[in-house]
Design a protein around this motif. Sequence first.
Motif, PDB file in Angstrom:
ATOM      1  N   PHE A  19      -2.526  15.069   5.487  1.00  0.00           N
ATOM      2  CA  PHE A  19      -2.568  15.340   3.849  1.00  0.00           C
ATOM      3  C   PHE A  19      -2.934  16.854   3.926  1.00  0.00           C
ATOM      4  N   MET A  20      -4.188  17.213   4.549  1.00  0.00           N
ATOM      5  CA  MET A  20      -4.646  18.454   4.561  1.00  0.00           C
ATOM      6  C   MET A  20      -3.636  19.633   4.831  1.00  0.00           C
ATOM      7  N   GLY A  30       0.904  -1.261  -0.076  1.00  0.00           N
ATOM      8  CA  GLY A  30      -0.018   0.032   0.087  1.00  0.00           C
ATOM      9  C   GLY A  30       0.883   1.148  -0.063  1.00  0.00           C
ATOM     10  N   SER A  31       0.002   2.574  -0.518  1.00  0.00           N
ATOM     11  CA  SER A  31       0.845   3.656  -0.421  1.00  0.00           C
ATOM     12  C   SER A  31       0.430   4.382   1.147  1.00  0.00           C
ATOM     13  N   PHE A  32       1.707   5.054   1.522  1.00  0.00           N
ATOM     14  CA  PHE A  32       1.335   5.494   2.888  1.00  0.00           C
ATOM     15  C   PHE A  32       1.796   6.936   2.796  1.00  0.00           C
ATOM     16  N   SER A  33       1.210   7.637   4.115  1.00  0.00           N
ATOM     17  CA  SER A  33       1.322   9.188   4.087  1.00  0.00           C
ATOM     18  C   SER A  33       2.576   9.099   4.601  1.00  0.00           C
ATOM     19  N   THR A  75       4.903  11.505  -1.194  1.00  0.00           N
ATOM     20  CA  THR A  75       5.495  13.033  -1.408  1.00  0.00           C
ATOM     21  C   THR A  75       5.459  13.383  -2.748  1.00  0.00           C
ATOM     22  N   TYR A  76       5.951  12.247  -3.795  1.00  0.00           N
ATOM     23  CA  TYR A  76       5.959  12.624  -5.206  1.00  0.00           C
ATOM     24  C   TYR A  76       4.805  13.004  -5.639  1.00  0.00           C
ATOM     25  N   GLN A  77       3.587  12.549  -5.129  1.00  0.00           N
ATOM     26  CA  GLN A  77       2.182  12.724  -5.456  1.00  0.00           C
ATOM     27  C   GLN A  77       1.833  14.207  -5.414  1.00  0.00           C
ATOM     28  N   TYR A  78       2.247  14.664  -4.302  1.00  0.00           N
ATOM     29  CA  TYR A  78       1.840  16.250  -3.872  1.00  0.00           C
ATOM     30  C   TYR A  78       2.316  17.196  -5.033  1.00  0.00           C
ATOM     31  N   SER A  79       3.681  17.014  -5.181  1.00  0.00           N
ATOM     32  CA  SER A  79       4.058  18.031  -6.201  1.00  0.00           C
ATOM     33  C   SER A  79       3.149  17.799  -7.334  1.00  0.00           C
ATOM     34  N   GLY A  80       3.121  16.343  -7.979  1.00  0.00           N
ATOM     35  CA  GLY A  80       2.295  16.099  -9.110  1.00  0.00           C
ATOM     36  C   GLY A  80       1.187  16.688  -9.087  1.00  0.00           C
ATOM     37  N   LEU A  81       0.451  16.481  -8.095  1.00  0.00           N
ATOM     38  CA  LEU A  81      -0.992  17.232  -7.873  1.00  0.00           C
ATOM     39  C   LEU A  81      -1.179  18.430  -8.180  1.00  0.00           C
ATOM     40  N   VAL A  82      -0.161  19.486  -7.454  1.00  0.00           N
ATOM     41  CA  VAL A  82      -0.097  20.617  -7.710  1.00  0.00           C
ATOM     42  C   VAL A  82       0.287  21.193  -9.113  1.00  0.00           C
ATOM     43  N   TRP A  83       1.100  20.408  -9.759  1.00  0.00           N
ATOM     44  CA  TRP A  83       1.425  20.585 -11.125  1.00  0.00           C
ATOM     45  C   TRP A  83       0.434  20.599 -12.063  1.00  0.00           C
ATOM     46  N   ILE A  84      -0.762  19.432 -11.822  1.00  0.00           N
ATOM     47  CA  ILE A  84      -1.664  19.393 -12.394  1.00  0.00           C
ATOM     48  C   ILE A  84      -2.834  20.452 -12.496  1.00  0.00           C
TER      49      ILE A  84
END
Length: 889
Positions: free
Chosen positions: A249-250, A195-198, A218-227
């Motif tokens: 996350f929030m 699983g993917s963890f915080s 954490t790689y997803q955080y920057s990707g989400l902002v980029w989108i």
Amino acid sequence: MKLDSRQADATKEKLHSEATVAVQMLRLLVLLLLLPCIAHKADTMKCTMEEVPIPHEWYQPGDILIGGITSQVIYHFHELSFEDFSQELFDVPHMVTKFYQHSLALAFAVNEINTDPTILRNVTLGFHIYDSYYDDKMTYRTTLDLLFKSHRYVPNYECDTQKNLMAVIGGLSSDISFHMAAILGHYKIPQLTYGSFSPADGDKTKSSFFYHMVPNETYQYSGLVWILQHFRWTWVGLFIVSDDSGEHFMQAMEPLLSQYGICLAFVERILNRAHWQDLFDIVTFVSDSYRPFLNSKATTFILYGESRTVVALITFMFLGNLKLNENTSLRRVWIMTAQADFALTGFQKTWGLEFFQGAIFFSIHSQELLQFQTFLRNIKPYRTQGDGFLKDFWEQAFDCTFPNSQEMSMVEGACTGEEKLDSLPGPVFEMHMTGHSYSIYNAAYAIGHALHVMYSSKFILRTMAGSKRNSIQSLQPWQLHPVLQGISFNNSVRETVYFNDNMEMGGGFDVMNLVTFPNKSFHRLKVGKVDPDASEGKKMIIYEDMIVLPISVCNDYCQPGYQKKKKEGEKFCCYDCTPCPAGKIANCTDMEDCIKCPEDQYPSKNQDQCLLKTISFLSYREPLGTTLMTVAVSFSLITVLVLGIFIKHRDTPIVKANNSDITYVLLLSLLLCFVSSLLFLGQPRKVICFVRQSAFGIIFSVAVSSVLAKTVTVVVAFMAVKPGSSMRKWVGKRPANSIILLFSLIQASICTVWLAASPPFPNLDMQSLKREIVAECNEGSSIMFYSVLGYLGLLSFISLTVAFLARKLPDSFNEAKFITFSMLIFCSVWLCFVPTYLSTKGKYMVAVEIFSILASSAGLLGCIFSPKCYIIVFRPELNKREQTIGRMK
């Protein structure tokens, strides 16, 4: 992997000592927990859990076992005390049928490893899979079951021998994984979680026995902002799971979003279905959250949670839609993290995922394994042994029931066992390997390769003496850690699998786009990737043209190739779409007006893009050009042959009859006419364009003037033989030569004026043809060009008229009738040339002119000289002076 023997022995002793202490502590803990039970059942002197067997497990024996804890089944558990532990624990289960693939992925990987002689030779892997039931207590219980054969827990007694369990794969969520780690860590058994963890959970997993099969979240955080930045979505709603990971996350995203000018319209917390206490939870969420969400101006929503969060959200949306009696489409832009998966439980299989049409989500990277699909197609209830999950999965996935042995097998709604997995919609079961299944597959192979290193290591061979069985029995799980931490291998699809320094799987995430279908299925479309190892600027890649996003408009967008047309009586946002006019394109959606392509481009068939025009000219290499060149060269050779015949027989009467010098001039001019046609082939150049039309005009004027001179010579010769004729002074070469020179000079003067005033030049005609740029010679002055043709036509008409009047003169070698026919052909060709030339375009216009040159020249050559060549070569007895004298008498 080579280890220092002394250091390895010391490590072994230390870990073994720690493991012994951990086991004793765990036994003490269980004893303390079960003391009330022992006191209550003192007459039996034991307390077991055998009265409450685990209903779901899958066991396949082997020399070495891999454990697995999956999350497929959701139960509502009663609150129990130890005194009431013997009562029924479970209600009717609801399976997340899609996650049955996780168990199948482990079974598939183990079977592949066992059939691969290069990994574990003479050693078989087995597996034992339990479920977590999304419950803390049951996770502890099933994890303990993995450690023992008999599922028996007797304080201070080892009821049965411990399994040869080398590693455990699981679990799906962070809380399940941590509950497992609390037990497995004491035994120093490697745990590979899929699983993917915080990142907030990182401290909990900083154990030398815990391995992440998924890259850092954490790689997803920057990707989400980029989108969000890429699509300019600055007003977004946030749905998070109501637990510690959601709150983290929030807290991490809120300042990050604010930094890039993105605001949160609202934040809603979602209870996992496993945590619902009663219907009040659903009603509260629907009443308080559903309507604000529906009426929010935000059309983009971020969802952070696990798969059961998605299940809960779908339930809320479905029930909320019924409760509020709303038919409004809920299709918005959803962005989700990799923990989530689009899955439904058995009772939800008739629901669809229309809510998430066009969703953009991060996914654990996976590759398609064709052999896995074959493996899935062979899964049948009567073929698969030891699988305790299969019956419930089959009944809930296919909405059927397996009859009891007393029942008839053909009862209505009975499962036949022949149902096909690939007929199920995606939310119920996927035939393609999901990211979580791919992680499980790689985890099994990581264990297999680590065992391979262990068995091939000289250290292991030294420390494990005896038979094969003794070697297997002697191998301890803690000995696997040094190997696992440095493992690196290529899996069956040639992807490198390795752990970084934080014991996390390397690599990144795929960015996917969800496309739903009316039959409740869906398709995942890869539209980008997050690659933290890539160079700066390439860490996040999005293929925007592949993304399917929901729309909210009065009517569908006008697709490329169409333009807007306002609807009368409707608001401005409502319009029709009409095709672009000819010659124009629309290369974007919803264009107000179509645009013209640049001159060197032309519209595509669908009028949605401009394509580059090709340069067109009559080439030597293409069939038409080759044919015309061959004809021109052939006639040139024939002309040379005729000239040779006349020179050889220059003293014969038929050659002398009509001034042999004029004949030679005519043949030479015809030869040049044939050769001049070659100037029109090939790509136009400056010098070629400058001379070709003038050369053609002057050479043809010489040829026609020669024909006229021959005709006049015939007429003058006939009239001069009459007694007392005044035409005798015109007999001879001088009048004929004067005619040729005079009429040729007139044409030469016209051409000189043309070349001086407005000469031809190379030009690229981009307008005449739709898809081609015509490389041509611009004539400079059309008036001068047609003046040259007009003068040539006038000269031809004069020659035709004179020849026609002299066609019946009584002379054995009278050429007038042949000249008449040749000039008739000549004039016909050039009369047809003008309209044909004007009606054609491009290289075919040039081909028409070449054909006219060749046809008219061939007409003159054939009609005038073929009869004479026939007499010279085949009927020499007619080529005598007596024939001339006889006819003239």
